[in-house]
Design an enzyme around this catalytic site. Structure first.
Site, PDB file in Angstrom:
ATOM      1  N   ILE A 150      -7.119   0.352   9.098  1.00 28.90           N
ATOM      2  CA  ILE A 150      -6.333   1.346   9.821  1.00 28.90           C
ATOM      3  C   ILE A 150      -5.028   1.582   9.068  1.00 28.90           C
ATOM      4  CG2 ILE A 150      -5.195   1.915  12.004  1.00 28.90           C
ATOM      5  CD1 ILE A 150      -7.214  -0.004  13.357  1.00 28.90           C
ATOM      6  N   GLU A 151      -4.797   2.804   8.667  1.00 27.23           N
ATOM      7  CA  GLU A 151      -3.596   3.118   7.885  1.00 27.23           C
ATOM      8  C   GLU A 151      -2.365   2.895   8.754  1.00 27.23           C
ATOM      9  OE1 GLU A 151      -0.298   4.796   6.690  1.00 27.23           O
ATOM     10  OE2 GLU A 151      -1.392   6.208   7.970  1.00 27.23           O
ATOM     11  N   SER A 152      -1.372   2.215   8.200  1.00 26.34           N
ATOM     12  CA  SER A 152      -0.275   1.694   9.013  1.00 26.34           C
ATOM     13  C   SER A 152       0.611   2.780   9.625  1.00 26.34           C
ATOM     14  CB  SER A 152       0.573   0.718   8.191  1.00 26.34           C
ATOM     15  OG  SER A 152       1.142   1.360   7.066  1.00 26.34           O
ATOM     16  N   LYS A 153       0.950   3.834   8.874  1.00 26.83           N
ATOM     17  CA  LYS A 153       1.811   4.866   9.459  1.00 26.83           C
ATOM     18  C   LYS A 153       1.107   5.559  10.609  1.00 26.83           C
ATOM     19  CE  LYS A 153       4.766   8.822   8.539  1.00 26.83           C
ATOM     20  NZ  LYS A 153       5.327   9.753   7.519  1.00 26.83           N
ATOM     21  N   CYS A 160       3.569  -0.315  -1.264  1.00 23.86           N
ATOM     22  CA  CYS A 160       2.633   0.570  -0.583  1.00 23.86           C
ATOM     23  C   CYS A 160       1.915   1.460  -1.599  1.00 23.86           C
ATOM     24  CB  CYS A 160       3.376   1.423   0.441  1.00 23.86           C
ATOM     25  SG  CYS A 160       2.335   2.669   1.226  1.00 23.86           S
ATOM     26  N   ASP A 167       6.539  -4.127   0.184  1.00 24.95           N
ATOM     27  CA  ASP A 167       5.922  -4.923   1.251  1.00 24.95           C
ATOM     28  C   ASP A 167       6.184  -6.389   0.934  1.00 24.95           C
ATOM     29  OD1 ASP A 167       4.776  -2.694   2.588  1.00 24.95           O
ATOM     30  OD2 ASP A 167       3.125  -2.670   1.146  1.00 24.95           O
ATOM     31  N   HIS A 221      -1.825  -3.997   2.120  1.00 20.86           N
ATOM     32  CA  HIS A 221      -1.769  -5.432   2.412  1.00 20.86           C
ATOM     33  C   HIS A 221      -3.157  -6.081   2.346  1.00 20.86           C
ATOM     34  CE1 HIS A 221       1.627  -3.513   4.431  1.00 20.86           C
ATOM     35  NE2 HIS A 221       2.236  -4.671   4.590  1.00 20.86           N
ATOM     36  N   ARG A 239       7.307  -3.460   9.446  1.00 22.11           N
ATOM     37  CA  ARG A 239       7.934  -2.187   9.130  1.00 22.11           C
ATOM     38  C   ARG A 239       7.542  -1.217  10.242  1.00 22.11           C
ATOM     39  NH1 ARG A 239       5.893   0.591   4.040  1.00 22.11           N
ATOM     40  NH2 ARG A 239       6.771  -1.199   2.947  1.00 22.11           N
ATOM     41  N   GLY A 240       8.536  -0.530  10.812  1.00 26.85           N
ATOM     42  CA  GLY A 240       8.244   0.380  11.906  1.00 26.85           C
ATOM     43  C   GLY A 240       7.679  -0.324  13.122  1.00 26.85           C
TER      44      GLY A 240
END
Length: 276
Positions: free
Chosen positions: A85-88, A185, A192, A224, A252-253
């Site tokens: 799952i893409e983090s943003k 990233c 990261d 990651h 992050r976020g």
């Protein structure tokens, strides 16, 4: 000329409008095979089991009366799922709950479990915990011998598996940790930061070479999960019969990502680390 970039659908590196209501369409999948095939991993015959453990610290929604609810979320994505799952997109998805109303916590948890499972292509576990349930939890540490304080010279900051050396080919059990892992990233090049745990039975690693190898990820661009699988493959190629690699990255976020891969054990019971 058509754009055949398989990651062109991602929001990373683009100006993004934050959603104002619940929207499962924010989630974006990245096929794991994109990185696995170049390093000799086939999804049909994974050399390891594992889980991507995510922690969400910025989760909120409204109850039926409009009162904000807040929670810490724990998400477990099996390494056997076809997609990461893409983090943003994950962050945008969680933000889409902020001003939407739900009747109870279980409804939110079920929605997240359904949506994340659909994105990953397999069963994702979700647990939402109230702040009162996690207040007082202590900062933890990874097990193993810390290898970070060796008096060695390091000059390589570009990924190089050739730095790895063994002291002896006689199999021994080893357990190491380092807090000096840094990668970048794949899309945005943002740093990261992470800690990594290595445990297994195999040829005796030269700890100086292991540290140089881990530091060589410092300019490496990869997600990651992909970095952990690359470390696993490089060590396994040295002749490890049993091997675990576990990285815990800083958040992050409001999200941290903690991929675990092993062919013989479950992940050590570790809560958040000092930088998480």
């Amino acid at each position: 000329m058509p754009n055949d970039n398989p990651l062109k659908h991602l929001n990373l590196g683009q100006t993004t409008a934050y959603p104002t209501e619940y929207d499962a369409g924010q989630l974006k999948a990245v096929p794991r095979a994109l990185n696995r095939e170049p390093i000799g991993i086939r999804d049909a015959q994974l050399p390891f089991d594992g889980v991507d453990y995510w922690t969400g610290y910025e989760i909120s929604w409204l109850n039926e009366q409009g009162l904000p609810q807040v929670a810490v979320g724990y998400f477990s994505v099996p390494a056997s799922t076809p997609n990461l799952i893409e983090s943003k997109s994950f962050k945008l998805y969680l933000n889409s709950f902020n001003e939407s109303r739900f009747s109870h916590w279980q409804q939110v948890q079920r929605l997240m479990q359904r949506d994340l499972s659909n994105c990953a292509g397999g069963a994702v576990e979700v647990e939402l915990r109230a702040l009162t349930d996690v207040t007082g939890e202590t900062v933890d540490d990874l097990p193993g011998q810390l290898i970070d304080h060796q008096d060695i010279r390091i000059t390589h900051y570009d990924y190089d598996p050739g730095l790895l050396q063994v002291v002896s080919t006689t199999p021994v059990q080893q357990q190491y940790k380092s807090h000096l892992l840094k990668s970048n990233c794949l899309i945005t090049n943002q740093p990261d930061w992470g800690s990594v745990y290595i445990h297994g039975t195999g040829p005796q690693l030269d700890t100086a070479s292991l540290l140089r190898y881990l530091v060589s990820f410092r300019r490496h661009n990869e997600f990651h999960e992909q970095c952990v699988e690359r470390i696993y493959q490089d060590l396994f190629a040295l002749g490890f019969a049993q091997l675990s690699v576990y990285a815990r990255y800083t958040r992050r976020g409001g999200l941290d990502i903690n991929p675990f891969r092993s062919n013989f054990e479950q992940a050590p019971a570790v809560k958040r680390l000092a930088r998480q």
